[in-house]
Design an enzyme around this catalytic site. Structure first.
Site, short mmCIF file in Angstrom:
data_model
loop_
_atom_site.label_atom_id
_atom_site.label_comp_id
_atom_site.label_asym_id
_atom_site.label_seq_id
_atom_site.Cartn_x
_atom_site.Cartn_y
_atom_site.Cartn_z
N ASN A 1 92.26 60.89 9.79
CA ASN A 1 92.70 59.65 9.16
C ASN A 1 91.96 58.48 9.81
OD1 ASN A 1 94.04 57.35 8.34
ND2 ASN A 1 96.10 58.16 8.67
N HIS B 1 94.06 57.94 -0.13
CA HIS B 1 93.96 57.77 1.33
C HIS B 1 94.02 59.15 1.99
CE1 HIS B 1 94.54 56.52 5.36
NE2 HIS B 1 95.85 56.67 5.40
N CYS C 1 96.12 51.17 6.43
CA CYS C 1 95.35 52.15 5.65
C CYS C 1 95.14 51.72 4.20
CB CYS C 1 96.03 53.51 5.70
SG CYS C 1 96.31 54.04 7.38
N1 ACO Z 1 101.34 70.49 17.50
C1 ACO Z 1 102.36 71.36 17.51
N2 ACO Z 1 103.61 71.03 17.17
C2 ACO Z 1 103.85 69.76 16.81
C3 ACO Z 1 102.83 68.80 16.79
C4 ACO Z 1 101.53 69.19 17.16
N3 ACO Z 1 100.49 68.35 17.17
N4 ACO Z 1 103.35 67.62 16.41
C5 ACO Z 1 104.65 67.82 16.17
N5 ACO Z 1 104.95 69.12 16.42
C6 ACO Z 1 106.25 69.78 16.33
C7 ACO Z 1 107.40 68.82 16.30
O1 ACO Z 1 107.76 68.48 17.63
C8 ACO Z 1 108.47 69.60 15.60
O2 ACO Z 1 109.08 70.48 16.52
P1 ACO Z 1 110.66 70.75 16.44
O3 ACO Z 1 110.88 71.37 15.08
O4 ACO Z 1 110.87 71.67 17.58
O5 ACO Z 1 111.30 69.41 16.58
C9 ACO Z 1 107.69 70.46 14.61
O6 ACO Z 1 106.32 70.45 15.07
C10 ACO Z 1 107.74 69.96 13.18
O7 ACO Z 1 107.59 68.56 13.20
P2 ACO Z 1 107.61 67.72 11.86
O8 ACO Z 1 107.59 66.26 12.22
O9 ACO Z 1 108.66 68.20 10.94
O10 ACO Z 1 106.23 68.14 11.23
P3 ACO Z 1 105.64 67.72 9.83
O11 ACO Z 1 105.47 68.89 8.98
O12 ACO Z 1 106.35 66.52 9.24
O13 ACO Z 1 104.18 67.23 10.26
C11 ACO Z 1 102.99 65.18 10.62
C12 ACO Z 1 104.05 66.13 11.14
C13 ACO Z 1 101.67 65.93 10.57
C14 ACO Z 1 102.89 64.00 11.54
C15 ACO Z 1 103.38 64.74 9.17
O14 ACO Z 1 104.73 64.32 9.15
C16 ACO Z 1 102.50 63.64 8.66
O15 ACO Z 1 101.31 63.81 8.45
N6 ACO Z 1 103.09 62.46 8.37
C17 ACO Z 1 102.35 61.32 7.90
C18 ACO Z 1 101.71 60.66 9.09
C19 ACO Z 1 100.73 59.58 8.68
O16 ACO Z 1 100.10 59.65 7.64
N7 ACO Z 1 100.60 58.56 9.56
C20 ACO Z 1 99.78 57.46 9.35
C21 ACO Z 1 100.33 56.66 8.21
S1 ACO Z 1 99.90 55.05 8.17
C22 ACO Z 1 98.30 55.11 8.20
O17 ACO Z 1 97.70 55.97 7.58
C23 ACO Z 1 97.67 54.15 9.12
#
Ligand code: ACO
Length: 357
Positions: free
Chosen positions: A314, A284, A142
């Site tokens: 993204n 980003h 990214c």
């Molecule tokens: N729908 C519903 N529930 C979900 C989903 C979904 N799509 N995905 C995860 N959950 C659940 C999880 O299982 C978890 O459940 P639990 O509490 O029972 O274990 C709960 O939701 C909370 O999960 P978290 O991981 O704490 O959620 P968070 O608030 O961190 O959001 C997310 C997750 C959106 C992935 C966030 O962490 C994020 O955006 N991180 C950055 C990801 C990123 O940018 N990746 C690419 C980077 S590199 C690049 O850009 C190429």
């Protein structure tokens, strides 16, 4: 001018623990790089949160609250990454008032190129009809476009080339497992491009500096395990879903906010500028909460931050140039304004570029 030994010793790490790159302004070669034109392309097909509700256990409200994303664009079955890049590049060339024959080099920033070999940059060269160029792919995930702009700026300022096309393009949806709700809600396809060229002496537009980082020790936070020499494709590998991206979202989130804040601060410090002097921040577009956290860190008003993640998801290396191009074309970003680009990505990589458009 050649550096003396005493100059060099100032920037040489003094101990094994002193590895952090010394922030510095680029050497003044008398040449300045400007962005002559931008372009972008988003494929027509849409994947909405409601569509995803039918595919995995998720819901529109969760996706909006946790990511800000409402929809993503997906390439049609017949489209490959270089097709998206082609349209964005043609639009950037048109804005610059140039043709492919004016290009000296093509940098194609992607982690989802048409194939492993040859480089998508060479495929794009042929599609554009650019005859006499150097062309290569740049893999910084990214952060790709931010890395690419920095490399192009260096090539231009050292007089190696006059005009360089930098493209960020991805068809990431083909590397996403639509059974993995944590990743499949995030990614979309798209392309953005910029034509960089040596500015005339009387022009004000310029790239001030670029600040790039990588931390390979955190490489396992976001990976595409199979398809390289470490894990060639086999039936078993594909059955195990190793041809799809895997991510530790929460750790990436924390790193993203910290590293983008750090590299932006570095850009401001090196150029003796404060955040009030920045007209536009283009981060980003991975997650609205990450963008808001970086904006809050700097106290930059929300209306000065270019955000389109709601509509695009993204698109990895393409997010920054797409957001840039959209803001130029709708009149938000104008010539003479200060723009700060920043990104983070798999690697982990991160970077910022401070420029006057
Ligand atoms: N729908 C519903 N529930 C979900 C989903 C979904 N799509 N995905 C995860 N959950 C659940 C999880 O299982 C978890 O459940 P639990 O509490 O029972 O274990 C709960 O939701 C909370 O999960 P978290 O991981 O704490 O959620 P968070 O608030 O961190 O959001 C997310 C997750 C959106 C992935 C966030 O962490 C994020 O955006 N991180 C950055 C990801 C990123 O940018 N990746 C690419 C980077 S590199 C690049 O850009 C190429």
């Amino acid at each position: 001018m050649t550096k003396s030994n005493s100059d060099l010793s100032e920037s040489t790490p003094k101990s094994p623990s002193d590895h952090r790159p010394r922030p510095s302004r680029p050497i003044d070669t008398g040449i300045r790089t400007k962005i002559a034109g931008t372009g972008s392309y988003l494929p027509e097909k849409l994947l909405t949160n409601v569509d995803l509700e039918k595919m995995v256990e998720t819901n529109d409200q969760w996706i909006r609250e946790r990511t800000g994303i409402e929809q993503r664009h997906l390439a049609a079955d017949h489209q490959v990454t270089s097709d998206l890049a082609l349209v964005a590049s043609q639009r950037a060339l048109e804005m610059a008032g140039m043709t492919a024959q004016d290009l000296d080099a093509i940098l194609f920033c992607t982690v989802s190129g048409d194939q492993i070999m040859p480089a998508s940059a060479c495929v794009l060269q042929t599609k554009l009809g650019a005859k006499h160029v150097m062309a290569f792919d740049l893999s910084a995930a990214c952060s790709g476009f931010v890395y690419g702009v920095s490399v192009a700026d260096s090539l231009i300022r050292t007089r190696m080339f006059k005009t360089v096309l930098v493209v960020g393009a991805e068809v990431l949806h083909r590397f996403v497992n639509y059974k993995d709700r944590e990743t499949c809600i995030l990614f979309g396809d798209g392309a953005g491009a910029a034509v960089l060229t040596a500015a005339d002496v009387n022009e004000d537009s310029r790239i001030y500096s670029a600040h790039l980082r990588a931390d390979g020790s955190l490489g396992d936070l976001f990976v595409l395990p199979a398809g390289g020499s470490a894990m060639p494709f086999t039936h078993q590998v594909l059955d195990d879903g190793l041809g799809y991206v895997r991510m530790k979202g929460r750790e990436i989130f924390k790193n993203a906010v910290r590293t983008m804040s750090d590299v932006c601060q570095e850009a401001l410090d090196i150029n003796g500028m404060s955040i009030d002097q920045i007209d536009w921040l283009i981060p980003h577009q991975a997650n609205l909460r990450i963008i808001e956290a970086v904006g809050k860190h700097f106290g930059i008003p929300a209306e000065k931050v270019v955000i389109n993640v709601q509509r695009t998801g993204n698109t990895s290396a393409a997010t920054v140039p797409i957001a840039f191009d959209e803001a130029v074309r709708d009149g938000r970003i104008r010539r003479g304004q200060h723009v700060l680009l920043t990104a983070f990505g798999a690697g982990l990589t991160s970077g910022s570029v401070l420029l006057k458009f």
